[in-house]
Design a protein around this motif. Structure first.
Motif, PDB file in Angstrom:
ATOM      1  N   LEU A   1       1.611 -13.950  -0.892  1.00 43.75           N
ATOM      2  CA  LEU A   1       2.716 -12.990  -0.830  1.00 43.75           C
ATOM      3  C   LEU A   1       2.320 -11.679  -1.516  1.00 43.75           C
ATOM      4  N   ASP A   2       1.724 -11.759  -2.690  1.00 42.02           N
ATOM      5  CA  ASP A   2       1.315 -10.549  -3.412  1.00 42.02           C
ATOM      6  C   ASP A   2       0.298  -9.739  -2.615  1.00 42.02           C
ATOM      7  N   LEU A   3      -0.683 -10.430  -2.042  1.00 49.11           N
ATOM      8  CA  LEU A   3      -1.686  -9.718  -1.255  1.00 49.11           C
ATOM      9  C   LEU A   3      -1.092  -9.097  -0.002  1.00 49.11           C
ATOM     10  N   SER A   4      -0.206  -9.816   0.670  1.00 48.20           N
ATOM     11  CA  SER A   4       0.407  -9.259   1.886  1.00 48.20           C
ATOM     12  C   SER A   4       1.258  -8.043   1.563  1.00 48.20           C
ATOM     13  N   VAL A   5       2.031  -8.127   0.494  1.00 44.78           N
ATOM     14  CA  VAL A   5       2.873  -6.986   0.129  1.00 44.78           C
ATOM     15  C   VAL A   5       1.999  -5.814  -0.294  1.00 44.78           C
ATOM     16  N   ALA A   6       0.956  -6.069  -1.073  1.00 48.36           N
ATOM     17  CA  ALA A   6       0.074  -4.987  -1.525  1.00 48.36           C
ATOM     18  C   ALA A   6      -0.627  -4.324  -0.344  1.00 48.36           C
ATOM     19  N   LEU A   7      -1.153  -5.110   0.576  1.00 47.23           N
ATOM     20  CA  LEU A   7      -1.823  -4.525   1.738  1.00 47.23           C
ATOM     21  C   LEU A   7      -0.838  -3.788   2.642  1.00 47.23           C
ATOM     22  N   GLY A   8       0.340  -4.344   2.817  1.00 48.49           N
ATOM     23  CA  GLY A   8       1.350  -3.684   3.647  1.00 48.49           C
ATOM     24  C   GLY A   8       1.810  -2.366   3.055  1.00 48.49           C
ATOM     25  N   LEU A   9       2.116  -2.366   1.760  1.00 53.34           N
ATOM     26  CA  LEU A   9       2.563  -1.130   1.115  1.00 53.34           C
ATOM     27  C   LEU A   9       1.425  -0.115   1.023  1.00 53.34           C
ATOM     28  N   GLY A  10       0.218  -0.588   0.775  1.00 55.04           N
ATOM     29  CA  GLY A  10      -0.925   0.322   0.724  1.00 55.04           C
ATOM     30  C   GLY A  10      -1.183   0.983   2.062  1.00 55.04           C
ATOM     31  N   THR A  11      -1.100   0.202   3.126  1.00 56.10           N
ATOM     32  CA  THR A  11      -1.281   0.757   4.462  1.00 56.10           C
ATOM     33  C   THR A  11      -0.179   1.749   4.794  1.00 56.10           C
ATOM     34  N   ALA A  12       1.058   1.414   4.460  1.00 58.74           N
ATOM     35  CA  ALA A  12       2.178   2.325   4.721  1.00 58.74           C
ATOM     36  C   ALA A  12       2.024   3.615   3.924  1.00 58.74           C
ATOM     37  N   ALA A  13       1.602   3.508   2.672  1.00 57.30           N
ATOM     38  CA  ALA A  13       1.398   4.708   1.850  1.00 57.30           C
ATOM     39  C   ALA A  13       0.250   5.543   2.405  1.00 57.30           C
ATOM     40  N   GLY A  14      -0.794   4.880   2.881  1.00 58.18           N
ATOM     41  CA  GLY A  14      -1.910   5.612   3.471  1.00 58.18           C
ATOM     42  C   GLY A  14      -1.499   6.378   4.714  1.00 58.18           C
ATOM     43  N   TYR A  15      -0.747   5.733   5.592  1.00 56.68           N
ATOM     44  CA  TYR A  15      -0.259   6.418   6.790  1.00 56.68           C
ATOM     45  C   TYR A  15       0.684   7.556   6.420  1.00 56.68           C
ATOM     46  N   ALA A  16       1.533   7.341   5.431  1.00 60.95           N
ATOM     47  CA  ALA A  16       2.466   8.393   5.023  1.00 60.95           C
ATOM     48  C   ALA A  16       1.710   9.601   4.490  1.00 60.95           C
ATOM     49  N   TRP A  17       0.675   9.371   3.678  1.00 62.11           N
ATOM     50  CA  TRP A  17      -0.108  10.484   3.153  1.00 62.11           C
ATOM     51  C   TRP A  17      -0.869  11.177   4.278  1.00 62.11           C
ATOM     52  N   TRP A  18      -1.490  10.394   5.164  1.00 57.99           N
ATOM     53  CA  TRP A  18      -2.323  10.967   6.210  1.00 57.99           C
ATOM     54  C   TRP A  18      -1.508  11.838   7.155  1.00 57.99           C
ATOM     55  N   TYR A  19      -0.393  11.273   7.661  1.00 52.49           N
ATOM     56  CA  TYR A  19       0.390  12.012   8.645  1.00 52.49           C
ATOM     57  C   TYR A  19       1.448  12.911   8.015  1.00 52.49           C
ATOM     58  N   GLY A  20       1.799  12.692   6.764  1.00 55.29           N
ATOM     59  CA  GLY A  20       2.806  13.520   6.110  1.00 55.29           C
ATOM     60  C   GLY A  20       2.218  14.697   5.354  1.00 55.29           C
ATOM     61  N   TYR A  21       0.971  14.568   4.871  1.00 54.82           N
ATOM     62  CA  TYR A  21       0.360  15.648   4.102  1.00 54.82           C
ATOM     63  C   TYR A  21      -0.949  16.147   4.721  1.00 54.82           C
ATOM     64  N   HIS A  22      -1.874  15.238   4.989  1.00 52.29           N
ATOM     65  CA  HIS A  22      -3.219  15.641   5.393  1.00 52.29           C
ATOM     66  C   HIS A  22      -3.248  16.343   6.752  1.00 52.29           C
ATOM     67  N   VAL A  23      -2.653  15.743   7.757  1.00 57.23           N
ATOM     68  CA  VAL A  23      -2.707  16.324   9.103  1.00 57.23           C
ATOM     69  C   VAL A  23      -2.017  17.692   9.148  1.00 57.23           C
ATOM     70  N   PRO A  24      -0.810  17.868   8.562  1.00 55.26           N
ATOM     71  CA  PRO A  24      -0.226  19.212   8.563  1.00 55.26           C
ATOM     72  C   PRO A  24      -1.067  20.224   7.787  1.00 55.26           C
TER      73      PRO A  24
END
Length: 62
Positions: free
Chosen positions: A16-39
């Motif tokens: 459970l800890d690993l799944s939540v960590a990987l899921g939140l990490g992936t979501a944060a990565g996508y949020a940073w990439w498409y919310g900050y980096h691409v613009p």
């Protein structure tokens, strides 16, 4: 008084800890990439494109 074995509880919590960590990490990565980096890259590219267009226009008028 017997104590129940704890087998399986640690494995479930680790999974459970690993799944939540990987899921939140992936979501944060996508949020940073498409919310900050691409613009930011689009803004930078537009700036340099404007400079190139101005330079080309100035060279064309001479």
């Amino acid at each position: 008084m017997a104590i129940k074995p704890i087998t399986g509880m640690i494995r479930r919590s680790v999974v459970l800890d690993l799944s939540v960590a990987l899921g939140l990490g992936t979501a944060a990565g996508y949020a940073w990439w498409y919310g900050y980096h691409v613009p930011s890259v689009r803004h930078r590219d537009a700036f340099y494109q404007k400079i190139e267009d101005d330079r080309a226009a100035a060279l064309g008028k001479q």
